[in-house]
Design an enzyme around this catalytic site. Structure first.
Site, PDB file in Angstrom:
ATOM      1  N   HIS A  45      -7.343  -4.396  -0.914  1.00 24.05           N
ATOM      2  CA  HIS A  45      -7.158  -6.170  -1.153  1.00 24.05           C
ATOM      3  C   HIS A  45      -7.432  -6.645  -2.049  1.00 24.05           C
ATOM      4  O   HIS A  45      -7.768  -7.798  -2.613  1.00 24.05           O
ATOM      5  CB  HIS A  45      -6.577  -6.476   0.277  1.00 24.05           C
ATOM      6  CG  HIS A  45      -5.819  -5.929   1.231  1.00 24.05           C
ATOM      7  ND1 HIS A  45      -6.734  -5.733   1.814  1.00 24.05           N
ATOM      8  CD2 HIS A  45      -4.855  -5.756   1.925  1.00 24.05           C
ATOM      9  CE1 HIS A  45      -6.145  -5.016   3.178  1.00 24.05           C
ATOM     10  NE2 HIS A  45      -5.354  -5.286   2.954  1.00 24.05           N
ATOM     11  N   HIS A  49       0.374  -1.360  -0.123  1.00 24.99           N
ATOM     12  CA  HIS A  49      -0.139  -0.186  -0.082  1.00 24.99           C
ATOM     13  C   HIS A  49       1.216   1.211  -0.226  1.00 24.99           C
ATOM     14  O   HIS A  49       0.287   2.328   0.812  1.00 24.99           O
ATOM     15  CB  HIS A  49      -0.675  -0.434   1.288  1.00 24.99           C
ATOM     16  CG  HIS A  49      -1.685  -1.467   1.283  1.00 24.99           C
ATOM     17  ND1 HIS A  49      -2.790  -1.650   0.211  1.00 24.99           N
ATOM     18  CD2 HIS A  49      -1.322  -2.177   2.478  1.00 24.99           C
ATOM     19  CE1 HIS A  49      -3.035  -2.909   1.007  1.00 24.99           C
ATOM     20  NE2 HIS A  49      -2.824  -3.367   1.981  1.00 24.99           N
TER      21      HIS A  49
END
Lengths: 332, 332
Positions: free
Chosen positions: A218, A56
Site C-alpha cells: 500500500h 492488488h
C-alpha cells in the site's frame, strides 16, 4: 489522476461487474461483494476464503477457481473487507468440512476476518485461519503489527487450495498453508508511488533518482530510501534481504516469484529474474519453480517484489497440481 | 527514467536470459536472439514464427509453446528483428511442412520478414506470410503503410497455432490466420506515453487532462487528442470506432480482448471490460469468449486497446483448443 474511472467511489463495484461479465465460470455476488466458484459449496470439501483491500489484482478475486480459492472478498481500494462480506462468502463455500480463511497480516483484515470467524462459529461452521506475514522488510508498519502479508499469499492460496481439492481435512489444509507462510520471505522495491482513485494523487513522494527499499503493497515505508542503481545491484540487495531473514540451507529447492507491482513492464521483470536466479544459484538455492509477472500488485506502482519459499516434495507436488483461475492456470 | 536496467543497450539480451532461466520448457538462442519450443522442429508440423520489436511483452516470446508459436524473434526495443534472426528461427522450427510467418504491419518488420522468407525459399523451406493489420484507428502511420498490426496478433497466433498443432497443411494454417486478421478490429487509447530504455524519456507529450485516441503500440499518433473523460464515455468511443470500421451483423459471436498497454491496473481493465461488454451486447454482438489483461503492451504506457474478432464455429473451436505458453495457457 489519469485512470479509466467513472465515479471513484464505484470502482470496486464496477470492476466486479466486469469480472462477472468476463468469467462465467465464477459467480459474483454484487450485493455482498464477493467472488465465488460457480459450483460452490462442494460437499465434503474444505472451503478456502481470502480477501483484503482491492488494488492488488489479480489477488484475490483472480485466484478463485478449481485448485485454489473457493471465494474472495474484495474490500474497497486498500481497505479491509467487512465482516458481513466475509461471513457471506464463508457460508457460500461451506460444504460441511469447514472453511480456511487466508488473511494477510494487516490490522483491519485480521480484525474483520476474526469477527467473521466468530460469526461462522455461531452458525456451526468451523473456521481455521492462516495468517500470512511474509514481508521481511520491517517489523510493524503503517497498518500492521508484526510483518506485512504480501507475495506469499499467492503461494499459500495455491498450495492449500491444491490440498483442499484433494479432499484433505480442515486441520491439514490450514497446516500446509501455515507451513508455506513460515517458509516464505518477500521483499519489495518501489520505483514510483501508486495513486488510489479516492486520493487522486500519489500516496507518497519519491524523488526522480530514489527508490523505496522494502516498500509495502500500500506504499508503506520500507527500510530506506536509496539512490536508483543498476538492476544487478537492486537484485543483490533484494536477494540478500531475503536470505538474511530466512536463510536457506545450501542445495535446498525453492519456489521463486518475481512479481511486478503494477506498472513495471514484463521485459524488466524478466531481466530482474535473470539477475535474481543467478544470485540464488550462487547462494546454493535451487530454483525448482518460478513465476514472473504481475500477481500481487499495488495499483499503478512501478516496482517489484521477490518471494522465495523453501519447499519439500509435498509442497512442490501441491504447487504443480492443476489450477484453473483467471490469474493462475496450469495442468487443467 | 526509473527502470530496472543495467546498460540500456543490453535490455533485450538480459531479459532473454531471464526468459531462459524462467522457462526450461523453452529454448532461448541468446546468440541469434530467438525463443523456440524445446521440442522444435517437429516433423510434419507447420512451424509458426512471429516477432517484432521488443517492448510488447508477453507478445511474442511469451506466446511460444504447444498450441501457439513455435518460435519468436524479438528485435531491440521498438525495432524490427533482423533477417538473420528470422531465418535462424525459421530453420529451427521447419519440420518439412513449411513455416508461417506472422508479421505485424510495420515497414521494417515487413521488409525483414520478406527478406528472411526469400532466404528460406533458397534453402528449400516453404514460407507463407500472414500480415496483421487490425488497428482501425488510422490509415498509414509513423512506421506503417496501411493499418498497424496490434492486438489481433494474439488471436492470429492462437488460432493458427491451434490449427498447425492439429497437423493441418501450410496453406490452411496461413488461410485461417488471414481470416482471423480480416475479421478483427482493434483500437487503443493512451493515458500516458511510454519511455524506451534508449530514449530515457516519454516518447510524446500528453497533457495531464488529455488522452491520445487511436494511439499505436509504439506511441504513434492516433486520430485525435481529447479531454480525459469518464470510463463509460471512453468505452463508447472505442466500441463505436471498432463497429464502424468493421460492422458485425446482429447476433454474430465475437472474441473480445481488453488489453492493457502496460501500466494500467487490472482493476481498471475489468471496469472497462464491464462497460465494453455491455455496449457490445446493446449493439447485438455476442461476446462468445473474452480475455482481460496485459497481452500486447507498450512498455510502461497507461492505456488499453480493444480487439474484437467476429468468429464462426471453427474459429471458436480453435480458440478453445489447448494452449501452453508463458503468456496464455488453458486446457493443457
Amino acid at each position: 489522476m489519469k485512470k479509466f474511472l467513472n465515479d471513484p467511489a464505484d470502482v470496486v463495484r464496477e470492476a466486479l461487474a466486469g469480472v462477472a461479465a468476463a468469467h462465467p465460470e465464477l459467480r459474483v455476488d454484487l450485493d455482498q461483494q464477493f467472488v465465488v466458484r460457480a459450483d460452490a459449496p462442494r460437499a465434503g470439501k474444505v472451503g478456502l476464503v481470502s480477501g483484503g483491500g482491492s488494488g492488488h489484482e489479480p489477488l484475490h478475486g483472480g485466484f478463485v477457481g478449481p485448485g485454489m480459492l473457493d471465494a474472495a472478498c474484495p474490500g474497497e481500494v486498500f481497505t479491509s473487507p467487512v465482516p458481513d462480506q466475509i461471513i457471506a462468502a464463508t457460508k457460500a463455500v461451506d460444504g460441511g468440512a469447514g472453511v480456511v480463511h487466508i488473511v494477510k497480516n494487516y490490522t483491519g483484515d485480521v480484525m474483520n476476518f476474526e469477527l467473521a470467524a466468530e460469526l461462522a462459529d455461531d452458525e456451526g461452521i468451523r473456521v481455521e485461519t492462516v495468517l500470512v506475514d511474509d514481508d521481511v522488510a520491517v517489523e510493524d508498519s503503517t497498518w500492521t503489527a508484526g510483518r506485512r502479508g504480501t507475495g506469499a499469499t499467492l503461494l499459500v492460496e495455491k498450495i492449500a487450495g491444491a490440498l483442499a481439492e484433494e479432499g484433505a481435512p480442515l486441520a491439514d489444509v490450514a497446516a500446509v498453508g501455515r507451513r508455506v507462510n513460515e517458509r516464505s520471505a518477500s521483499f519489495a522495491v518501489a520505483l514510483t508511488a501508486c495513486t488510489t482513485p479516492a486520493a487522486g494523487k500519489p500516496g507518497f513522494d519519491l524523488p526522480a533518482d530514489e527508490i523505496e527499499v522494502g516498500v509495502g503493497i500500500h506504499g508503506e515505508p520500507g527500510r530506506s530510501r536509496q539512490q536508483l542503481r543498476p538492476a544487478k545491484e537492486i537484485a543483490a540487495l533484494v536477494v540478500e534481504a531475503i536470505l538474511t531473514a530466512k536463510p536457506i540451507p545450501s542445495g535446498e529447492p525453492a519456489i521463486v516469484l518475481v512479481n511486478g507491482l503494477g506498472a513495471t513492464p514484463l521485459i524488466e521483470l524478466y531481466l530482474m529474474f535473470g539477475e535474481i536466479s543467478r544470485l540464488l544459484d550462487e547462494a546454493g538455492v535451487g530454483v525448482a519453480r518460478s513465476l514472473v509477472g504481475n500477481y500481487v500488485t499495488s495499483l499503478d506502482m512501478a516496482g517489484l517484489s521477490l518471494t522465495v519459499c523453501r519447499v519439500d516434495d509435498e509442497l512442490l507436488r501441491l504447487w504443480d497440481a492443476p489450477v484453473r483461475t483467471p490469474g493462475l492456470r496450469w495442468g487443467a
